[in-house]
Design an enzyme around this catalytic site. Structure first.
Site, mmCIF file in Angstrom:
data_model
loop_
_atom_site.group_PDB
_atom_site.id
_atom_site.type_symbol
_atom_site.label_atom_id
_atom_site.label_comp_id
_atom_site.label_asym_id
_atom_site.label_seq_id
_atom_site.Cartn_x
_atom_site.Cartn_y
_atom_site.Cartn_z
ATOM 1 N N LYS A 62 -41.907 -45.646 -7.329
ATOM 2 C CA LYS A 62 -41.068 -44.590 -6.759
ATOM 3 C C LYS A 62 -41.351 -43.270 -7.482
ATOM 4 C CE LYS A 62 -37.475 -47.889 -5.401
ATOM 5 N NZ LYS A 62 -36.092 -48.399 -5.548
ATOM 6 N N ASP B 77 -29.866 -44.223 -1.291
ATOM 7 C CA ASP B 77 -29.996 -45.620 -0.856
ATOM 8 C C ASP B 77 -29.035 -45.967 0.283
ATOM 9 O OD1 ASP B 77 -31.964 -47.077 -2.281
ATOM 10 O OD2 ASP B 77 -30.695 -47.216 -4.060
ATOM 11 N N GLN C 250 -31.396 -48.580 -9.729
ATOM 12 C CA GLN C 250 -32.185 -49.735 -9.309
ATOM 13 C C GLN C 250 -31.380 -51.027 -9.477
ATOM 14 O OE1 GLN C 250 -35.102 -49.485 -7.807
ATOM 15 N NE2 GLN C 250 -35.478 -51.672 -7.629
HETATM 16 N N1 GUN Z 1 -33.641 -53.283 -5.516
HETATM 17 C C1 GUN Z 1 -34.378 -53.819 -4.522
HETATM 18 N N2 GUN Z 1 -34.448 -52.955 -3.484
HETATM 19 C C2 GUN Z 1 -33.759 -51.853 -3.850
HETATM 20 C C3 GUN Z 1 -33.478 -50.621 -3.190
HETATM 21 O O1 GUN Z 1 -33.877 -50.353 -2.045
HETATM 22 N N3 GUN Z 1 -32.736 -49.727 -3.908
HETATM 23 C C4 GUN Z 1 -32.257 -50.010 -5.146
HETATM 24 N N4 GUN Z 1 -31.521 -49.094 -5.740
HETATM 25 N N5 GUN Z 1 -32.490 -51.144 -5.765
HETATM 26 C C5 GUN Z 1 -33.240 -52.058 -5.120
#
Ligand code: GUN
Length: 285
Positions: free
Chosen positions: A53, A120, A97
Site C-alpha cells: 500500500k 476502508d 490494518q
Molecule cells: N486486512 C485485510 N484486508 C484489509 C483491508 O482491506 N483493510 C484493512 N484495514 N485491513 C485489512
C-alpha cells in the site's frame, strides 16, 4: 471450455493510471492527497500488504503517512495514534490494518476513525450507509471485485450470486453491494448446509473464506463467473480459495491468484484516498 482470465494486475494498472491523473489535477490545485496506514505488531502477511500500500502511494504521488506500533502497544496508544491522524490535515484517508493483536478491541478502534477519513469504509456509520443502499465509502476489496466485473462487462442485476465467507472486511460488504445492484445474494459460512449445491446453482461465485482450494472445481456451474479473494500460502506457493485448474474448465471468467483481486484492492484503496481528498478540496467528485 477454458475460462478467460480476469486479469486484476492489468486492470489495476489501468485504474492506477486514472488515479494518477486525478492526483495530478489535485496537485495543480495545491492539494497533495495523503493516506495514513497504521500497522500494529508483526503479522507477516499484514506487513507485506501494508508495504504494498505504501509503495503504491509513492508511485502515484500520494503522500504516505506511516504509523508502526509494536505488538504490545496498548489499545489507548493505538486510539491516540488514530486521533492524532484524524486531526492531521495531510491525511485524507486513514486505515488501521486488520487483524489487530488480541488484546485490542477492533470495534473501538474502527469507531475512533473519523468517518470522513474512513478510506476502508469500516466505520459503523459507513457500514450503515452501505446497508441502506446509500454508500459513502465502499470497502476496497468489494470495490475491486465490482470494478473487475464492470470492466469485463459482467451484468449483475438478476444474477444468482453466492458469497462464501461472512467477514466484515469482504463477505458482508460484498453481499450488501451485490444486493444493491439487484443480484439475488446467498451469503454462506462455516455452518452452511450443502455448499456444493448452492455453488452449483450460482452464476457468480465470490470465494472469501480464506481456506486453500476449498471450493472444488466440479461444484462450479458451466459458464459461471468466479472471483477468488483468497490468498493462502501452501508451502512455497500462493493459492486461492478455489481449486483453480478444474474451476477454469467450467467457468466463463475466473480471477487468478495471485494477480486477481489482490492488485485491485490496492488500486481501489488509492482511488478511495483520492476521492476523499477531492471531497475535502471540493467541487471535483
Ligand atoms: N486486512 C485485510 N484486508 C484489509 C483491508 O482491506 N483493510 C484493512 N484495514 N485491513 C485489512
Amino acid at each position: 471450455m477454458s475460462a478467460q482470465l480476469l486479469d486484476g494486475k492489468a486492470v489495476a494498472a489501468q485504474e492506477n493510471e486514472r488515479t494518477r491523473e486525478r492526483v495530478r489535477a489535485l496537485l495543480e490545485r495545491g492539494v497533495v492527497p495523503g493516506l495514513a496506514t497504521v500497522l500494529v505488531g508483526d503479522n507477516p502477511a499484514s506487513h507485506v500488504y501494508v508495504a504494498n500500500k505504501r509503495k503504491t502511494c509513492k508511485k502515484l504521488g500520494i503522500a504516505s503517512v506511516d504509523a508502526d506500533l509494536p505488538a504490545d502497544a496498548s489499545e489507548e496508544t493505538l486510539l491516540e495514534t488514530v486521533r492524532r491522524l484524524n486531526e492531521d490535515p495531510r491525511v485524507h484517508g486513514l486505515l488501521v490494518q486488520m487483524p489487530l493483536p488480541k488484546h485490542i478491541d477492533e470495534h473501538r478502534v474502527l469507531e475512533a476513525v473519523d468517518p470522513q477519513k474512513d478510506v476502508d469504509g469500516f466505520h459503523p456509520r459507513n457500514v450503515g450507509l452501505l446497508a441502506l443502499g446509500r454508500p459513502w465509502m465502499i470497502p476496497c476489496t468489494t470495490m475491486g471485485i465490482l470494478r473487475l466485473l464492470e470492466r469485463a462487462e459482467v451484468g449483475i442485476a438478476g444474477k444468482n450470486a453466492v458469497i462464501i465467507g461472512r467477514s466484515n472486511i469482504v463477505g458482508k460488504p460484498t453481499a450488501l453491494l451485490l444486493l444493491s445492484l439487484h443480484a439475488t445474494v446467498t451469503l454462506c459460512h462455516t455452518r452452511t448446509r450443502d455448499l456444493p449445491g448452492l455453488v452449483s446453482r450460482s452464476e457468480l461465485v465470490v470465494a472469501a473464506m480464506g481456506k486453500a482450494e476449498a471450493i472444488r472445481g466440479d461444484w462450479i456451474a458451466p459458464g459461471a463467473v468466479v472471483i477468488d479473494v483468497g490468498i493462502n500460502r501452501v508451502g512455497e506457493k500462493l493459492v486461492g480459495d478455489v481449486e483453480f485448474a478444474s474451476a477454469r474448465e467450467r467457468a466463463s471468467l475466473i480471477t487468478p491468484v495471485p494477480g486477481g483481486v489482490g492488485p485491485m484492492t490496492i488500486a481501489m484503496l488509492m482511488e478511495n484516498t483520492v476521492t476523499l481528498a477531492e471531497r475535502v478540496a471540493g467541487g471535483l467528485s
